[in-house]
Design a protein around this motif. Structure first.
Motif: not given
Length: 294
Positions: A121-146
């Protein structure tokens, strides 16, 4: 499911060690018709209770605050202590995120994401983040879009989400080594085939000094969990049945000890908490912690 339970429980009782519970367990050939009926009814009742619990967990229903608050706090602590390189996005991997992306739907990372924002916040920079989820089951498409729409709206596209279909025992075949700053999991290591193999894979893809944040249900220990001998008995009794009907979930695993063994040179006992969430029977004995990759 009920038929499966009725079939398995007598076998479970027959193969269980006679000394495990402090009383003799009869072999299947010694069980009377009356005992078999009692066992069958008990198995059906357990299956119904377990079936309801598993269904709720699978579709992302609310879990007790005593559990969810600790998940939030554990993730937040990992974000606090991890080294942040301003020249690139922070990389986070969640193991076994599930088809319903439950931790994201329940907003269990909100305080962790806030920590990341406040750190810049002091640098007035909004940090970026790459969030990855791994699973054997594919996510529900509606939930993923949400989730994707929510991330775009709340975090101005500075946090991206990606799902990768894969096995926790082969993380290094999917992701580069020394890549993620944080790896998380919640009630996942109970179901993997080889815990130590998965933990070694986590260490491979986790950057040096990166944080592994976890919340897992574990086996009751007599030396630490006074007053819970009944739960210990239930864990041992129903463990084979649980594995059969709950996606290989083991009720009686010393998961916390495995984690501490794998990360032995970097573990601080101050970051480990053992507790009980009675409303989450039969997985009520839980441990949470954050360890650093040596």
């Amino acid at each position: 499911m009920n038929g499966l339970v009725t079939f398995f429980l007598p076998l479970i009782l027959g193969i269980t060690s006679k000394n495990v519970f402090g009383f003799d367990i009869k072999s299947p050939s010694e069980i009377s018709r009356r005992d078999a009926v009692i066992i069958g009814v008990g198995g059906v009742a357990y299956a119904r209770v377990l079936g309801d619990a598993v269904a709720k967990l699978a579709k992302g229903d609310v879990r007790p605050a005593a559990h969810e608050d600790r998940v939030r706090e554990t993730f937040e602590y990992a974000f606090k202590i991890v080294d942040k390189d301003r020249s690139r996005p922070l990389r986070v991997l969640e193991l076994g995120i599930g088809s319903e992306l439950r931790t994201l739907q329940r907003d269990l990372y909100s305080s962790a994401f806030d920590i990341l924002s406040k750190s810049c916040i002091d640098d007035k920079i909004v940090p970026s983040l790459e969030f990855t989820g791994v699973d054997q089951d594919k996510p529900n498409d509606k939930v993923l879009r949400r989730i994707e729409e929510d991330f775009a709206k709340r975090y101005l596209n500075n946090i991206s989400f990606d799902f990768v279909e894969g096995d926790a025992e082969h993380l290094s075949d999917i992701f580069p080594e020394n890549y993620f700053d944080i790896v998380t999991c919640c009630l996942v290591l109970c179901s993997v085939n080889d815990q130590m193999s998965v933990l070694e894979e986590i260490k491979k893809v986790l950057k040096r000094n990166g944080a592994f944040a976890w919340v897992e249900h574990v086996a009751v220990r007599k030396d630490l969990d006074n007053g819970h001998s009944l739960l210990e008995m239930q864990q041992k009794l129903f463990d084979p049945l649980q594995q059969a009907v709950a996606h290989n979930c083991h009720l009686h695993r010393y998961t916390d000890e495995s984690i501490l063994e794998a990360f032995t040179s970097s573990t601080s006992q101050s970051s480990i908490e053992r507790y009980f969430v009675e409303d989450m029977w039969p997985v009520s004995c839980q441990v949470r912690g954050v360890v650093r990759n040596p």
